[in-house]
Design an enzyme around this catalytic site. Structure first.
Site, PDB file in Angstrom:
ATOM      1  N   LYS A 166     146.366  17.264   7.493  1.00 44.97           N
ATOM      2  CA  LYS A 166     147.213  16.827   8.599  1.00 44.97           C
ATOM      3  C   LYS A 166     147.665  15.407   8.313  1.00 44.97           C
ATOM      4  O   LYS A 166     146.856  14.484   8.293  1.00 44.97           O
ATOM      5  CB  LYS A 166     146.451  16.847   9.925  1.00 44.97           C
ATOM      6  CG  LYS A 166     147.390  16.640  11.113  1.00 44.97           C
ATOM      7  CD  LYS A 166     146.760  15.935  12.288  1.00 44.97           C
ATOM      8  CE  LYS A 166     146.635  14.456  12.108  1.00 44.97           C
ATOM      9  NZ  LYS A 166     147.904  13.713  12.005  1.00 44.97           N
ATOM     10  N   GLU A 242     137.530   6.505   4.984  1.00 43.24           N
ATOM     11  CA  GLU A 242     138.102   5.282   4.416  1.00 43.24           C
ATOM     12  C   GLU A 242     138.776   4.585   5.581  1.00 43.24           C
ATOM     13  O   GLU A 242     139.835   4.996   6.025  1.00 43.24           O
ATOM     14  CB  GLU A 242     139.075   5.686   3.290  1.00 43.24           C
ATOM     15  CG  GLU A 242     139.205   4.626   2.247  1.00 43.24           C
ATOM     16  CD  GLU A 242     140.185   3.573   2.679  1.00 43.24           C
ATOM     17  OE1 GLU A 242     139.737   2.545   3.257  1.00 43.24           O
ATOM     18  OE2 GLU A 242     141.375   3.763   2.455  1.00 43.24           O
ATOM     19  N   CYS A 276     144.654  -1.632   4.444  1.00 36.07           N
ATOM     20  CA  CYS A 276     143.258  -1.862   4.827  1.00 36.07           C
ATOM     21  C   CYS A 276     142.607  -2.900   3.922  1.00 36.07           C
ATOM     22  O   CYS A 276     141.582  -3.465   4.270  1.00 36.07           O
ATOM     23  CB  CYS A 276     142.491  -0.549   4.836  1.00 36.07           C
ATOM     24  SG  CYS A 276     142.772   0.413   3.360  1.00 36.07           S
ATOM     25  N   GLU A 377     141.243  -6.673  13.104  1.00 40.88           N
ATOM     26  CA  GLU A 377     142.123  -6.358  11.979  1.00 40.88           C
ATOM     27  C   GLU A 377     143.571  -6.616  12.422  1.00 40.88           C
ATOM     28  O   GLU A 377     143.979  -6.180  13.495  1.00 40.88           O
ATOM     29  CB  GLU A 377     141.926  -4.879  11.585  1.00 40.88           C
ATOM     30  CG  GLU A 377     142.583  -4.520  10.272  1.00 40.88           C
ATOM     31  CD  GLU A 377     142.321  -3.065   9.859  1.00 40.88           C
ATOM     32  OE1 GLU A 377     141.972  -2.241  10.715  1.00 40.88           O
ATOM     33  OE2 GLU A 377     142.483  -2.760   8.659  1.00 40.88           O
TER      34      GLU A 377
HETATM   35  P1  ADP Z   1     146.546   3.863  12.804  1.00 42.07           P
HETATM   36  O1  ADP Z   1     146.094   3.092  13.991  1.00 42.07           O
HETATM   37  O2  ADP Z   1     146.633   3.076  11.575  1.00 42.07           O
HETATM   38  O3  ADP Z   1     147.718   4.763  13.046  1.00 42.07           O
HETATM   39  P2  ADP Z   1     144.824   6.090  13.158  1.00 42.07           P
HETATM   40  O4  ADP Z   1     143.385   6.131  12.828  1.00 42.07           O
HETATM   41  O5  ADP Z   1     145.216   6.171  14.586  1.00 42.07           O
HETATM   42  O6  ADP Z   1     145.336   4.793  12.458  1.00 42.07           O
HETATM   43  O7  ADP Z   1     145.633   7.217  12.363  1.00 42.07           O
HETATM   44  C1  ADP Z   1     145.297   7.700  11.102  1.00 42.07           C
HETATM   45  C2  ADP Z   1     145.385   9.205  11.117  1.00 42.07           C
HETATM   46  O8  ADP Z   1     144.481   9.698  12.077  1.00 42.07           O
HETATM   47  C3  ADP Z   1     146.756   9.773  11.514  1.00 42.07           C
HETATM   48  O9  ADP Z   1     146.990  10.947  10.769  1.00 42.07           O
HETATM   49  C4  ADP Z   1     146.553  10.140  12.964  1.00 42.07           C
HETATM   50  O10 ADP Z   1     147.383  11.191  13.387  1.00 42.07           O
HETATM   51  C5  ADP Z   1     145.114  10.589  12.959  1.00 42.07           C
HETATM   52  N1  ADP Z   1     144.423  10.517  14.252  1.00 42.07           N
HETATM   53  C6  ADP Z   1     144.545   9.578  15.215  1.00 42.07           C
HETATM   54  N2  ADP Z   1     143.752   9.880  16.262  1.00 42.07           N
HETATM   55  C7  ADP Z   1     143.105  11.035  15.961  1.00 42.07           C
HETATM   56  C8  ADP Z   1     142.137  11.873  16.618  1.00 42.07           C
HETATM   57  N3  ADP Z   1     141.653  11.556  17.808  1.00 42.07           N
HETATM   58  N4  ADP Z   1     141.718  12.974  15.971  1.00 42.07           N
HETATM   59  C9  ADP Z   1     142.184  13.296  14.758  1.00 42.07           C
HETATM   60  N5  ADP Z   1     143.073  12.557  14.088  1.00 42.07           N
HETATM   61  C10 ADP Z   1     143.533  11.439  14.660  1.00 42.07           C
END
Ligand code: ADP
Length: 473
Positions: A166, A242, A276, A377
């Site tokens: 995903k 990561e 990161c 961050e």
């Molecule tokens: P950023 O804040 O850098 O966007 P995220 O951790 O929110 O970082 O996003 C990184 C990935 O995690 C993206 O693919 C996002 O769709 C996914 N993501 C964010 N929230 C969730 C969640 N609750 N469950 C699964 N995947 C998530």
């Protein structure tokens, strides 16, 4: 979406916008939990065949994908710039880095050697073999929208795992382009699956809940990584995480201040600070503070902010307005508590900038631990300089964080470099070097920056289970 070797669309779609212009550049299938289930089902069905295919055949798919990715380098980079914002030159570098994982793991697939171990019993033989974990679920971020995919898909395919990915909702077009390549390279149906979705939550839930998913690999924020790791714990799934970072960049007074300022400014503003491994605290020893700040500030003044496709752009937009707001808050907080603002400090919203998410490259000095930026961050184009007096003090300050991904040290003193390398609690340390990354080198963090390593031998081992055979003869 790409499930079981077929491209699928759904009734619902979501739009993808160019962060530099606001222009809608694509509509993508909006997948849900059922699509995730379907994709996992396809990966389960494909696992037996793929995991028993020879390493040579699996490597061949990766070698072909490598060649196709390089053939399409320019088009992929242009797509990345339009979807994610980074300057074209940086996008070209990322496509190369992404392709490197395909090639490196193609080579490494053939080197998953086992072991025989002498036994204390004359009639016993021990044999250890490493075999694919099973179905892998992967979630990737938007900041490196192609290389973060190949860093997971390549070792999965090399080891014999099948995978459901995903991608981030901001950059699904890059993911689709990567899957087109893997399809053309001959990945069999069900071996690689792509589920695009506007809402990541139901997909993440399915990845954690499905008993046939044996490993969850995630790159993104620490908060989301912690949630996913908790979800995966119920079935003791293997996890690779990561996550975020808060890199210290330490400049000792024996370093060349011009060389160090050049390095710090290049790595700080890489990808508009959205990395990161971006330095979040730049510690400079007092003896060279003035010359370092002057050189750094002159370099920032020359940076050109704009659309990454325009010639000469060195800084692209941020990914969205939430990022602009977070950065504005950190800068205002720092200035209100006594930081000195040398460059930038504000959002850019006039003229060509009006429809994008731009922030002026910013340099702050006199930063201290009472400021948000010292702990939070930033993920944006703000460089924060903190003065220090001696070695022990700076190592203690640098390690004073829950994160532990990257750190940088500039010094000409070999013993000081070695001592700092050993004392810093970070997974990746650049010594007079701002790019300590490669497909062949282990990437990953300590503490709340993550679990496991990607790239290198370690990155393949994370997709393998150890099996011991005890043979009585
Ligand atoms: P950023 O804040 O850098 O966007 P995220 O951790 O929110 O970082 O996003 C990184 C990935 O995690 C993206 O693919 C996002 O769709 C996914 N993501 C964010 N929230 C969730 C969640 N609750 N469950 C699964 N995947 C998530």
């Amino acid at each position: 979406m790409y499930i079981n070797g077929e491209w699928l669309t759904t009734g619902g779609t979501f739009s993808v916008a160019n962060p530099a212009t606001g222009e809608i550049i694509g509509e993508v299938a909006d997948g849900d939990q059922n699509h995730a289930k379907l994709a996992i089902g396809a990966a389960v069905a494909a696992f037996k065949g793929w995991s028993t295919t020879t390493a040579y055949a699996r490597a061949e798919v990766l070698h072909k994908a490598y060649a196709l990715m390089l053939e399409r380098k320019q088009a992929l980079a242009e797509l990345m710039t339009r979807e994610q914002g980074k300057p074209l030159k940086a996008a070209l570098n990322e496509v190369q880095y992404a392709a490197d994982f395909l090639r490196w793991f193609a080579e490494e697939a053939k080197r998953v050697y086992g072991e025989t171990i002498p036994s204390a019993r004359a009639d016993q033989r021990f044999m250890v073999r490493y075999q694919a974990i099973g179905v892998v679920a992967a979630i990737t971020p938007w900041n490196y929208p192609i290389s973060m995919i190949t860093r997971k898909v390549a070792p999965a395919l090399a080891s014999g795992c099948t995978i459901v990915l995903k991608p981030a909702e901001a950059t699904p077009l890059c993911a689709i382009a990567v899957f087109e390549i893997l399809h053309e390279a001959g990945a069999p149906a069900g071996v690689i699956n792509l589920v695009t979705a506007r809402d990541p939550v139901p997909i993440g839930k399915e990845f954690c809940a499905h008993s046939e998913v044996k490993k969850l690999t995630f790159t993104g924020s620490t908060a989301v990584g912690q949630q996913l790791a908790q979800g995966a714990a119920a079935q003791l799934k293997r996890v690779s995480m990561e996550l975020g970072g808060h890199a210290p960049f330490i400049v000792f007074d024996d370093a060349d201040p011009v060389h160090a300022a050049k390095g710090a400014s290049l790595v700080k503003f890489l990808n508009t600070g959205q990395a990161c491994i971006s330095p979040n605290r730049i510690f400079v020893q007092r003896g060279i503070l003035d010359s370092f700040v002057t050189t750094f500030s002159d370099r920032v003044a020359k940076m050109k902010v704009g659309n990454g496709l325009a010639e000469g752009t060195s800084i692209g937009p941020l990914i969205n307005q939430a990022a602009v707001k977070k950065i504005s808050r950190q800068v205002e907080d720092a200035v209100s508590k006594g930081a000195v603002l040398h460059n930038g400090g504000t959002r850019l919203a006039d003229g060509d900038y009006s429809a994008g998410h731009f922030f002026a490259p910013t340099l702050l000095s006199n930063v201290n631990e009472d400021m948000l930026i010292y702990r939070e961050e930033t993920f944006g184009p703000v460089a924060a300089i903190i003065p220090f007096d001696d070695y022990d003090q700076v190592i203690e300050m640098a390690n004073d964080t829950h994160y532990g991904l990257a750190a940088y040290v500039y010094t000409q003193n070999l013993s000081r470099a070695m001592r700092a390398f050993e004392a810093l609690n970070f997974g990746i340390i650049g010594i007079n070097d701002i790019n300590p990354t490669s497909a062949a080198a282990p990437f990953g963090g300590m503490n709340q920056s993550g679990l496991g390593r990607e790239g290198a031998r370690e990155g393949l081992a994370d997709y393998l289970e150890t099996k011991l055979g005890g043979f009585s003869i």
